[in-house]
Design an enzyme around this catalytic site. Structure first.
Site, PDB file in Angstrom:
ATOM      1  CG  ASP A 215      39.286  48.652  45.856  1.00 51.73           C
ATOM      2  OD1 ASP A 215      40.525  47.901  45.900  1.00 51.73           O
ATOM      3  OD2 ASP A 215      38.536  48.561  44.606  1.00 51.73           O
ATOM      4  CG  ASP A 217      36.919  48.491  40.283  1.00 53.33           C
ATOM      5  OD1 ASP A 217      38.098  48.796  40.331  1.00 53.33           O
ATOM      6  OD2 ASP A 217      36.272  48.526  39.247  1.00 53.33           O
TER       7      ASP A 217
HETATM    8  N1  LIG Z   1      39.762  47.843  42.382  1.00 56.94           N
HETATM    9  C1  LIG Z   1      40.625  46.990  41.742  1.00 56.94           C
HETATM   10  N2  LIG Z   1      40.919  46.815  40.706  1.00 56.94           N
HETATM   11  C2  LIG Z   1      42.176  45.888  40.287  1.00 56.94           C
HETATM   12  N3  LIG Z   1      42.987  45.104  41.092  1.00 56.94           N
HETATM   13  C3  LIG Z   1      42.682  45.480  42.362  1.00 56.94           C
HETATM   14  N4  LIG Z   1      43.465  45.279  43.571  1.00 56.94           N
HETATM   15  C4  LIG Z   1      42.738  45.774  44.752  1.00 56.94           C
HETATM   16  N5  LIG Z   1      41.572  46.500  44.310  1.00 56.94           N
HETATM   17  C5  LIG Z   1      41.649  46.369  42.913  1.00 56.94           C
END
Ligand SMILES: Nc1ncnc2[nH]cnc12
Ligand SMILES: CSC[C@H]1O[C@H](OP(=O)(O)O)[C@H](O)[C@@H]1O
Length: 295
Positions: A215, A217
């Protein structure tokens, strides 16, 4: 890079979504108890077809994803793998991207960490014996290079190097935090690789992370903020690739005898055997016993 010996043992620590490898052969379940308690689950021990190495597999969250990033017993996990003879440690982890050029589905072989965890025991040397290990280069460059080669061979988009910022969680970051981590120059964000990498270094275990980007974030204007649903969707694709990378690595383990990790404790223990306590020496026998005996 010379190949490893048949006596080498690859320990794979599986992250979110990675609760088994699927290609291990002659598998046995090994229950390990350690001076720090029980690891996240039983350790699977087997081998890879057409390979010499023994392979250990441990899901850091436990099968069924029972432990949050804050409640994982990282010390028991690393101690158990060391006790079982691990010589190389591959961490497989789901991460968020903090960079435009790292997209969900990409693999990142990180080489640096920033620790934003808040309430984790991050050392084996907390009571009775003091040691300070170097951690400037927290990832074994020899192992990371082999992981990178194995990842490239899958055809996936792979980034060599990158900084992983580790947050406490279990909540995802705020937009302000996400933007702040970008100003720090971090490339990816996760919740588990610290203190795991610190403990591996204290245990003189070469460690490398295969980060699976799932992703953006929550900093990216054009993208939805991260959610478990979004992570799982991408993770299900990444996992297939991650298993192939781990299998290829198991068949081509590098010689890590010159890894900075292998001698991390040399001249780093501050407390002499006479000044520590029998309890402390007993608790660390698995790690410093041979060194103490050698005098
Ligand atoms: N955005 C994120 N923040 C923290 N851990 C994650 N693991 C996968 N995506 C994450
Ligand atoms: C489900 S997204 C958040 C979760 O996934 C990652 O776990 P791991 O590093 O073990 O793959 C992240 O660290 C969080 O624990």
């Amino acid at each position: 890079m010379s190949a490893s010996g048949a006596g080498d043992v690859l320990a794979i620590i599986g992250g979110s979504g990675v609760y088994e490898m699927g290609w291990l052969e002659d598998v046995e379940e090994v229950s390990v108890s350690t001076p720090f308690g029980l690891p996240s689950d039983v350790v699977l021990r087997g081998r890879v077809k057409e390979g010499d190495a023994t392979v250990l597999f441990l899901p850091r969250h436990g099968r069924g994803h029972r432990f949050s990033p804050s409640t994982i017993n990282y010390r028991a996990n690393i101690c158990a793998l060391k006790m079982l003879g691990a010589t190389h440690v591959l961490s497989v982890s789901a991460v968020g991207s903090l960079r435009e050029d790292i997209a969900p589905g990409d693999l990142v072989v990180v080489d640096q960490f920033i620790d934003f965890t808040k309430r984790r025991i991050s050392t084996f040397f907390d009571e009775g014996v003091v040691a300070h290990v170097p951690f400037a280069d927290p990832v074994c460059p020899i192992l990371a290079s082999a992981v990178h080669d194995a990842a490239l061979a899958t055809g996936a988009r792979v980034h060599r190097g990158g900084t992983y910022v580790c947050i406490e969680g279990p909540q995802f970051s705020t937009r302000a935090e996400s933007r702040m981590f970008r100003t720090f120059g971090a490339h990816v964000i996760g919740m588990t690789n610290l203190p795991e990498a610190k403990l591996a270094r204290e245990a003189e275990l070469p460690y490398a992370t295969l980060a699976l980007t799932t992703d953006f974030d929550c900093w990216h204007v054009g993208e939805e903020a991260v959610s478990v649903e979004a992570v799982i969707t991408v993770l299900n694709r990444n996992i297939v690739v991650a298993r192939d990378v781990a299998k290829s690595l198991a068949r081509n383990l590098p010689d890590v005898s010159q890894s900075p990790a292998r001698h991390a404790l040399e001249k780093c223990i501050m407390t002499s055997a006479g000044a520590s306590s029998p309890d402390a020496e007993a608790r660390l026998e698995w790690l410093i016993g041979p060194r103490r005996k050698a005098g």
